[in-house]
Design a protein around this motif. Sequence first.
Motif, PDB file in Angstrom:
ATOM      1  N   ASN A   5      64.589  71.045   8.184  1.00 48.51           N
ATOM      2  CA  ASN A   5      63.214  70.840   7.719  1.00 48.51           C
ATOM      3  C   ASN A   5      62.706  69.444   8.060  1.00 48.51           C
ATOM      4  OD1 ASN A   5      63.012  73.448   6.753  1.00 48.51           O
ATOM      5  ND2 ASN A   5      63.629  72.891   4.682  1.00 48.51           N
ATOM      6  N   THR A   6      63.567  68.464   8.034  1.00 53.17           N
ATOM      7  CA  THR A   6      63.186  67.106   8.432  1.00 53.17           C
ATOM      8  C   THR A   6      62.815  67.069   9.908  1.00 53.17           C
ATOM      9  OG1 THR A   6      64.607  66.137   6.736  1.00 53.17           O
ATOM     10  CG2 THR A   6      63.994  64.717   8.577  1.00 53.17           C
ATOM     11  N   LEU A   7      63.595  67.742  10.735  1.00 49.48           N
ATOM     12  CA  LEU A   7      63.291  67.804  12.163  1.00 49.48           C
ATOM     13  C   LEU A   7      61.957  68.522  12.415  1.00 49.48           C
ATOM     14  CD1 LEU A   7      66.863  68.544  13.513  1.00 49.48           C
ATOM     15  CD2 LEU A   7      65.475  66.537  14.107  1.00 49.48           C
ATOM     16  N   VAL A   8      61.723  69.606  11.690  1.00 54.68           N
ATOM     17  CA  VAL A   8      60.455  70.333  11.827  1.00 54.68           C
ATOM     18  C   VAL A   8      59.290  69.415  11.444  1.00 54.68           C
ATOM     19  CG1 VAL A   8      59.057  72.227  10.895  1.00 54.68           C
ATOM     20  CG2 VAL A   8      61.429  72.636  11.558  1.00 54.68           C
ATOM     21  N   GLN A  27      71.361  72.763  18.080  1.00 50.81           N
ATOM     22  CA  GLN A  27      71.490  74.183  17.750  1.00 50.81           C
ATOM     23  C   GLN A  27      70.149  74.904  17.810  1.00 50.81           C
ATOM     24  OE1 GLN A  27      74.359  75.795  17.217  1.00 50.81           O
ATOM     25  NE2 GLN A  27      73.354  77.745  16.851  1.00 50.81           N
ATOM     26  N   PHE A  28      69.086  74.223  17.356  1.00 55.13           N
ATOM     27  CA  PHE A  28      67.771  74.855  17.279  1.00 55.13           C
ATOM     28  C   PHE A  28      66.803  74.361  18.363  1.00 55.13           C
ATOM     29  CE2 PHE A  28      69.536  75.512  13.046  1.00 55.13           C
ATOM     30  CZ  PHE A  28      69.294  76.854  12.887  1.00 55.13           C
ATOM     31  N   LYS A  29      67.338  73.735  19.396  1.00 49.98           N
ATOM     32  CA  LYS A  29      66.575  73.351  20.595  1.00 49.98           C
ATOM     33  C   LYS A  29      65.438  72.344  20.312  1.00 49.98           C
ATOM     34  CE  LYS A  29      68.593  76.581  23.279  1.00 49.98           C
ATOM     35  NZ  LYS A  29      69.927  76.622  22.770  1.00 49.98           N
ATOM     36  N   PHE A  30      65.658  71.427  19.387  1.00 46.63           N
ATOM     37  CA  PHE A  30      64.713  70.332  19.206  1.00 46.63           C
ATOM     38  C   PHE A  30      64.937  69.353  20.346  1.00 46.63           C
ATOM     39  CE2 PHE A  30      64.788  71.988  14.941  1.00 46.63           C
ATOM     40  CZ  PHE A  30      63.516  71.769  14.473  1.00 46.63           C
TER      41      PHE A  30
END
Length: 184
Positions: free
Chosen positions: A21-24, A160-163
């Motif tokens: 959530n921080t990355l988002v 993992q989530f392609k950031f």
Amino acid sequence: MSFIILALLIALSVYAIVLYNTLVKKRQMVEEGWSGIDVQLKRRANLIPNLVETVKGYAGHEQETLDAVTKLRASVGSVPAGDVAGRAKAEGALGQALGRLFAVAEAYPDLKASENFSDLHNSLDEIENAIQMARRYYNGAVRGLNVAVESFPSNLIANQFKFEKAEYFEIEDEAERAVPKVEF
């Protein structure tokens, strides 16, 4: 023993969710920052035709400078939306051309005294200040995202989530940072 392992797995899962959530949030801040820059650049682009027409009325024989500003304004619009480096380069060139345009205006006292020109010049100054502030906000948001994407342990979630890291909005060509030299 299994209670401890279960508690540890739950804690790790919660921590991973918080990191995600921080990355988002950081990615959204970058997108918001870019949107702010884009809005200000569009305001500047919309002001340029009025400025060119005003100068043209007083200094029509300075056609080369007027044409350069007009062409560079059009080239800025043709840069793809996600190309931060390309947009920065095009905007830098446009900024230089606007500097030359104002240098030309210095040679025409009637133009400098024109209320219309003065209003346009002041509007452009305000927009340039807003662009500078938006660029600082954007670059700060990019820095926050890039640090999170590269730092451990958030880099595990980011990978993992392609950031991905974002590009800074900056002028890369030293010549674009220089004050334009104008000769008559």
